[in-house]
Each structure stands twice: as structure tokens, then as C-alpha cells.
Design a protein around this motif. Sequence first.
Motif, mmCIF file in Angstrom:
data_model
loop_
_atom_site.group_PDB
_atom_site.id
_atom_site.type_symbol
_atom_site.label_atom_id
_atom_site.label_comp_id
_atom_site.label_asym_id
_atom_site.label_seq_id
_atom_site.Cartn_x
_atom_site.Cartn_y
_atom_site.Cartn_z
ATOM 1 N N PRO A 296 -8.437 -3.710 6.161
ATOM 2 C CA PRO A 296 -8.281 -3.202 4.795
ATOM 3 C C PRO A 296 -6.976 -2.409 4.606
ATOM 4 O O PRO A 296 -6.320 -2.544 3.568
ATOM 5 N N ALA A 297 -6.599 -1.593 5.582
ATOM 6 C CA ALA A 297 -5.381 -0.773 5.453
ATOM 7 C C ALA A 297 -4.135 -1.643 5.401
ATOM 8 O O ALA A 297 -3.223 -1.407 4.596
ATOM 9 N N LYS B 299 -3.996 -4.851 4.505
ATOM 10 C CA LYS B 299 -4.028 -5.611 3.243
ATOM 11 C C LYS B 299 -3.540 -4.753 2.079
ATOM 12 O O LYS B 299 -2.722 -5.191 1.260
ATOM 13 N N GLU B 300 -4.016 -3.535 1.997
ATOM 14 C CA GLU B 300 -3.631 -2.642 0.903
ATOM 15 C C GLU B 300 -2.125 -2.372 0.920
ATOM 16 O O GLU B 300 -1.463 -2.396 -0.130
ATOM 17 N N ALA B 301 -1.576 -2.145 2.118
ATOM 18 C CA ALA B 301 -0.140 -1.862 2.234
ATOM 19 C C ALA B 301 0.697 -3.066 1.797
ATOM 20 O O ALA B 301 1.725 -2.912 1.112
ATOM 21 N N LEU C 89 -0.251 -5.538 -0.296
ATOM 22 C CA LEU C 89 -0.414 -5.717 -1.740
ATOM 23 C C LEU C 89 0.448 -4.721 -2.525
ATOM 24 O O LEU C 89 1.084 -5.077 -3.517
ATOM 25 N N GLU C 90 0.506 -3.488 -2.065
ATOM 26 C CA GLU C 90 1.328 -2.471 -2.728
ATOM 27 C C GLU C 90 2.805 -2.848 -2.672
ATOM 28 O O GLU C 90 3.550 -2.643 -3.629
ATOM 29 N N LYS D 254 3.380 -5.541 -5.246
ATOM 30 C CA LYS D 254 3.299 -4.991 -6.607
ATOM 31 C C LYS D 254 4.596 -4.293 -7.000
ATOM 32 O O LYS D 254 4.906 -4.167 -8.183
ATOM 33 N N ASP E 26 -3.207 -1.171 13.101
ATOM 34 C CA ASP E 26 -2.508 -1.252 11.810
ATOM 35 C C ASP E 26 -1.005 -1.015 11.948
ATOM 36 O O ASP E 26 -0.391 -0.283 11.160
#
Length: 267
Positions: free
Chosen positions: A23-24, A26-28, A30-31, A34, A257
Amino acid sequence: METKALVLDIDGTLTNSKKEITPATKEAILETMKKGQKVVLASGRPTPGMRRYEKELELATYGGYLLSFNGARIVECKSGEVIYQRLLPLTLLPGLYHFAKENGCGLITYLGNDVISAFEPDEYVKIEARINGLPIRVEEKFLEFVDFDINKCLMTAPPEVAPELEKKLQEKYGDVASIYRSEPFFIEIMPQNVDKAASLDKMLTTIGVKRENTVCCGDGFNDISMIRYAGVGVAMGNAQAPVKEVADYITATNDEDGLVQVIEKFM
């Protein structure tokens, strides 16, 4: 701000030991997208074997790219268009087939969503199929069957003998093909002068990103070319020793990560 490209190997880099994106991480990623930065997945995997991660990271939405077969094919995720492709000459197949047979190696190529195997699959061919989520199709008349365009062949052998077989293949076919290991037991046979760096160079020209604005991350032998090429070349903490030797930066492992560290520091 100039656009940057984050180029990621999949196995051992983007994914952890369970072949999952945490999850960490993936979030990084995606950010990063963006904010308008480009993300490229660069793998020895066939294109269908990369689709799971393409969807998970929403690369079609954010304008990402798949660099598959170690760079022999590049796909723009948004349109699904193949923007670059190199093919392996079919005239090489008889020699590769007989070499594999004489040395007890596995030999495969790919058709659609299938792994096409020349022989009964060994444990390493099964690993390749499992990693990619693709079925194995054994074709006893392999040389007759493969009459279609292919981007690569993969030969498999135990890690203790693969380096010697890789060397022999390079001596025999090095003037007409690119041959190198991606894993200790995988010997990649690619079109000549194809590697992740060469294909990435062509792709960056197409999308207008400067080489010095690329951050390339990997862990395997087949990542060395792009790590050397990159503005910042990153080796994962779990990378093979030769990969770490050429890197500008060594991050944490894929189970810690390590990519989050990279994104925070360089993107």
C-alpha cells in the motif's frame, strides 16, 4: 518544473517477496503521477504478465508505459498502442532449440496469453508461467509451430550452470542477438542491441523527457543497462551485487518499501 520519469523493474523492485505492491509503495507512485510525472514499468516479463500491475497502478489513467520483453516492446497504456517493437529473427530458433536440447535447458517463447514451451516444462519454466499468471502450452513441434513474430525467447537452467551456458550462447549468437540473464536461472535471448536502456532512450525521445530527468530502479542483471543509463540509477537493497556496483544510490529492500524512499528523495 521539468517532467521526470520513474522507471521501475517489477519483480524484486516494484513488488515485494509475495509479488505484491505494498500500500505505501502504491500510494507513493500514484502521488508521483498525480503531480504530472511519468511512470514506466520496465520488465523482462511479456506484456500480458505486466497487465495486473498496470491496472493496479492505474497507468492508463495517468499516462504510463509498459516496457516489456526487456525493451523489445513498448506500449502506451492510455491508448494500448505499441509505440516501439523489435523482433527476434526466427532463423535463430533451430540453433537455440538444439542447444537447449543438448544441454537439458528449458526453452520458451510467448503467443498471446500463453507461454509456448519446446519441452516438458522444468521448475524454472513453471516459475516464469506462475509469475506472469499465464498457462504453459507444450508444442512438441516447436520449430514448426513458431512461425509468428516473437520479441524474445527464454532459456532456463539451474543457477549453478546458467552462467556458463549464457557465456556459450553469447559466443555463438552474440553477433546477432542480445543474450543476458535476468535471474540466476533465466537466460534472455533478445533481438540484437535490445536492452532496457536502449528502448528507454527511444521512448524518452518520443515523450519528451530528458535522460538526466530519469530515475531507474532495479535489482536484477537485466536492470544494469538502465541503471547505468539513468540520471539517477537506483539498486534495491535486495539487488544482485553487480547491480549495486553500478548504482548511484542503494535504497532499502523491496520488502521495506525501498521505492518510497526513492520517490521521496528524487521525485
